[in-house]
Structures are given as C-alpha cells and as structure tokens.
Scaffold this active site. Structure first.
Site, short mmCIF file in Angstrom:
data_model
loop_
_atom_site.label_atom_id
_atom_site.label_comp_id
_atom_site.label_asym_id
_atom_site.label_seq_id
_atom_site.Cartn_x
_atom_site.Cartn_y
_atom_site.Cartn_z
N ARG A 1 -19.92 33.20 8.29
CA ARG A 1 -19.61 31.80 8.83
C ARG A 1 -18.34 31.46 8.68
NH1 ARG A 1 -19.65 26.98 4.73
NH2 ARG A 1 -19.60 25.16 6.17
N HIS B 1 -14.25 21.42 9.36
CA HIS B 1 -14.30 21.65 8.08
C HIS B 1 -12.98 21.11 7.53
CE1 HIS B 1 -15.39 25.14 5.10
NE2 HIS B 1 -14.49 24.05 4.39
N GLU C 1 -19.75 20.00 4.48
CA GLU C 1 -19.99 19.11 3.31
C GLU C 1 -19.43 17.81 3.85
OE1 GLU C 1 -17.70 20.57 0.05
OE2 GLU C 1 -18.99 22.31 -0.23
N ASN D 1 -24.54 23.61 0.57
CA ASN D 1 -23.49 24.56 -0.36
C ASN D 1 -23.96 24.17 -1.73
OD1 ASN D 1 -22.56 25.08 1.98
ND2 ASN D 1 -20.39 23.95 1.71
N TYR E 1 -23.29 25.02 -5.71
CA TYR E 1 -22.29 25.97 -7.04
C TYR E 1 -23.11 25.68 -8.33
CZ TYR E 1 -19.18 26.86 -3.53
OH TYR E 1 -18.50 27.30 -2.40
N GLU F 1 -22.95 28.35 1.21
CA GLU F 1 -21.76 28.50 0.11
C GLU F 1 -22.60 28.54 -1.08
OE1 GLU F 1 -18.31 26.06 -0.09
OE2 GLU F 1 -18.41 26.19 2.20
#
Length: 525
Positions: A104, A148, A194, A336, A338, A412
């Site tokens: 990606r 991005h 995002e 994404n 985390y 991500e």
C-alpha cells in the site's frame, strides 16, 4: 436497555476477556485465513519517497508543514526520507523476499500534477509507472491511496484547499488522471487516508497539515483558521470529493478495469471508562464522531444524529442530491488501527461557548489507569502503544453489526517504538502476533475483512515526531549516504508468517537464534 447500548456492553465484555487471554494463545498460520485474504505492508509518498525537489515535483501542504516551526517533528522533514524515489527497486526486492502479497502506497499529487490541475509531469508519471510495474513483476498487488495528507500547496494557496467547494472538481480531475493512466494495473484505490484525522488534526487542533486552527482550541499557536467550522467543512468537501471520484470511477473505468474503490479512516475504538450508562453512551458518541462522521453519510446518506444535535448549524447539511451521490459510494472501507481509547462522559462541555469539534463530543479521554489525557497524550513517552487487540475486533464488529458488514481492509496496524539501531523489536512481534490472532478470530466470526497491512515497511518520516520513532519492519540508517535497509526481527517473524509458517506462543523463541538467513540476504542494500 437499547439495542445499541446492549451491543456496546457485549463488545466491552468480549474485549476484556480477549485482553486477558490472547497473547498468541494458540497456533495459527496465514492458511487459516480465507483464500484470497491479502497480507501486506504500507508507506506513503511524503513519508518514504524523498526527492522532494526533483524532477518537477512541487511542494504539497505536507512540505510546508514539515518545514514550518510546528514543534511536532523536531525540525525533521521528508525532503530525503527513505529515498524510495530512487531506491524503489531495492524496496520491492525486499518485499518480494519477505513474501508480501501487496504493498500500500500513495501517489504524490504534486509530483504527478505539479500545479494541482492541468498538465501531467512526465517524470512523475514515469516514476509511478515504474513502481507499479516493478511490484507487479514480483507478484505484489499495488493498493494505491490518492491523498495522504499532501494536497498540492498551489491549490491551498489559490482557494484554501479542502475548505473550498472548488476542491471537488480538482480532486475528481486528479483521480481521473490516475484511473486512466494506472488503472489497467491498479485494482484497489483509496481516495483519502485517515479522512477523519486529516479533518480534525489539520483544521481543529492544527498540528497536522495544513495547520489551520483558532484559539483557544488549537494545539499550536494558531495564526489562521477557524476550529469551530473548518473541521466540519473540510470533512464535508472530502465526502463530496470522494463520492465524485468514486462515481466517476464506476461510470468510466470499473467495468473495464475490474477494480475497487474505498475510503480510509483511523479507527478509534472507544471503551467506556466505567460501566455507567452515561459512559457507555459517551463511548458510542465518540464512535459516531470519529467513525460515523464519514461512515454514516456513505452508508446512510447523512451525518449521525448526535453530531447534528451537538454541532448544530456548524455542521454542513447535504442537499438531497448530495446525499444521494454520497450514499453507497464505496466498494470497501479501509481502517487503520493502533490502540483503543477509554472515555468518560463530560456533559459540562456542551455548556461551553464557543465549541469546537472535540468539545462537541462531550467526553474526557482517559488512560486505563484513570489519568485524564488530551488527544496528543495518547502517545505516551514510552513510545509503545498499549496492547489492545480486542479493539480491532470491536471496530470490525461495529462495521458488521451497524453498517452492513462491508468489505474491509486493515491498511495500517503496527507498534510504535523509539527509533534506534536495535533490530530486536520484540514488542512489535508481540503486537503483530496478537492483532493477527484476534483478526483471525473475528474473520471466523463473520467479519468481511479482506486484508491486513502492517505499518510500515520501513522506518519512515513519521508525522507525529519525525525520525524519533519508527514502526518499520526495516531500519533505515539515516547516517549512511546509501540509506541502507536492515531487517528487524519483526521482518523475520512476518516473513515466516507470510510464507505459511505456523505461529505459536513459542514462535519468538525459535526466532531468537534463527533469523540470520533473512538478515544476511537483505541487509546492506
């Protein structure tokens, strides 16, 4: 108890059980995932390419932000970064040796179309053609993001970028160029990375490009912007731009190119700090603000009711035609993830005037230990994210239960560690193992997840602190003029997994003395 509250409480209980038991508790391999499930790694243009002033590329808002006195990146920038612009063949070879299915990356709009609109830069065109062809020649599927965080500075200067409706036309024309030139080989497109964080951090808190905010809400000293209005306005124009590009792709290209298009969000899985009803409702409210802000218009055609109630007239409205165009304009979602958040209800914030996007949420952010925190304090001094893989399950269950279980790619997921020369990144291995294990459980439970990409392939220029932290499977020696790449232990672990090796609770023991083969083959490039 309402159905939604019951669902949240069930997820909370499941999450806490997984949090106590996961730790790579059973044996699994990539072959336990459904056929066609994709595993990859990612980067983005500004963070990895370098060559910022070469071959016709012009500045983006990322360049301007990185070279400003932001205080976030400690004076670092992406002018050189990992120099993938010149070293893409080296990096593709590393991907192939590791066994990646897919890569990606993003296209730099200002490298491909330097003025934001108009003529295409031949050198930029050649670079992306070369990269895509190199990937395909090694059996690696390109997954391409169009934006991005790096709008051409020319469009920001001309009309204010994403706070102007003019951007909808220019983004669609840029997307059209990409589809036309690269779409015969690229089958997976993402319009925005995002989109929620770009709108919030760039236009409310101001610590991300284009650094727009207003006092007292901005994270930095604000010199321009309006934190009360602009995050909502930018998000609205992003949604209209996404819908315009998606419907253009469907109309002109999809039947011929057989590809897919979606939107990427940072998924904040929010957990109530206590089991009190008001905290459970607050966790749902945060989900509506962070995820529903974009997902609900795309699935249902309008913003969540709680956003409309709390933001009032500051939240733009869709016309009937806009709602029709936005609704359903996706083939997949990309998330994404985390770590999870803990939140506590804070109704007093709704009495504050004026209010920004964060105040409208009416919550307090909490660490599990109970310390109040700001958004930026979610990144603790220890650098490493807390292990909350059950949060990834929660996000995927949310899409399954509330949004029709659409196809999802995890674009991500990775562990933040302090950047140094140590290649034995055991916390990252534990992080990857636990998240992939939970992902497998969630897929077996009916989630429509289609792929998993770890962030990041290399230690890149990071948006929160420049080169102080790294997420990479490969360390890049910035003091070496050749910017040599060195595999970390996590690269060995991921390669073993990608090639079908069984992952067990004791896999790390086997790695400890048995990773020299990857190291000797791939170091010193």
């Amino acid at each position: 108890m309402t159905k939604k509250l019951g669902f949240l409480l069930r997820l909370l209980v499941v999450g806490l059980v997984i949090a106590e038991t996961v730790h790579g508790a059973y044996e699994f391999s990539r072959y336990d995932f459904p056929p066609g499930f994709v595993f990859g790694a990612g980067t983005s243009a500004y963070q990895v390419e370098g060559a910022a002033n070469e071959d016709g590329r012009t500045p983006s808002i990322m360049d301007t932000w990185a070279h400003s006195d932001s205080g976030i990146t400690s004076g670092a920038n992406g002018d050189i970064a990992c120099d993938q612009y010149h070293k893409y063949k080296v990096d593709v070879q590393l991907m192939a040796e590791m066994g990646l299915d897919a890569y990606r990356f993003s296209i730099s709009w200002s490298r491909l179309i330097p003025n934001g609109r108009g003529s295409v830069n031949p050198k930029g065109l050649q670079y992306y053609n070369n990269l895509i062809n190199e990937l395909i020649s090694h059996g690696i599927e390109p997954h391409v993001t169009l934006h991005h965080f790096d709008l051409p500075q020319a469009l920001e200067d001309e009309y204010g970028g994403w706070i102007s409706r003019n951007i909808v036309r220019d983004f669609a024309e840029y997307a059209d160029v990409c589809f036309k030139i690269f779409g015969d080989r690229v089958k997976y497109w993402t319009t925005f990375n995002e989109a929620n964080i770009f709108s919030m951090a760039g236009y409310d808190l101001g610590f991300m490009p284009p650094s727009r905010c207003s006092s007292p809400f901005g994270f930095l000293n604000c010199t321009r912007g309006d934190s009360l209005l602009e995050p909502y306005l930018a998000a609205h124009n992003i949604l209209l731009s996404h819908a315009s590009a998606t419907r253009l792709y469907w109309k002109k290209y999809q039947n011929i190119q057989k590809g897919y298009i979606g939107l990427n969000l940072l998924s904040f899985y929010s957990v109530p700090f206590t089991n009190k009803t008001e905290d459970v409702i607050a966790a749902r409210r945060v989900t509506d603000f962070f995820m529903g802000w974009f997902v609900e218009p795309l699935v249902y055609g309008d913003y969540p009711e709680v956003m409309k109630n709390n933001a009032g007239s500051r939240l733009p409205s869709f016309t009937a035609l806009e709602s029709q165009r936005v609704k359903g304009s996706f083939d997949f979602f990309a998330v994404n993830f985390y770590s999870a958040n803990y939140v506590k209800d804070n109704p007093e914030s709704l009495n504050i005037e004026p209010r920004d996007y964060f105040t409208d949420m009416a919550v307090q952010w909490k660490y599990k230990q109970g310390n109040a925190s700001s958004f930026m304090n979610r990144f603790p001094p220890s650098f490493e994210f807390p292990l909350t893989p059950w949060g990834l399950q929660g996000v995927l269950e949310l899409f399954k239960q509330n949004y029709g279980n659409p196809p999802i790619f995890i674009y991500e997921n990775g562990q933040r560690m302090q950047r140094n020369t140590s290649l034995e990144d055991w916390p990252r291995i534990q992080y990857l193992q636990e998240h992939i294990s939970v992902l497998l459980d969630t897929v077996r439970n009916g989630s429509n997840a289609k792929g998993y990409f770890t962030w990041s392939l290399l230690d890149v220029f990071e948006l929160l602190d420049g080169y102080r932290s790294g997420y990479g499977l490969y360390y890049v020696d910035l003091d070496d003029p050749e910017l040599r790449r060195y595999p970390k232990l996590s690269a060995k672990w991921y390669s073993r997994f990608l090639k079908g090796g069984s992952i067990t609770p004791d896999s790390s023991i086997e790695l400890e003395g048995n990773w020299s083969s990857l190291s000797s083959a791939q170091a010193m490039r």
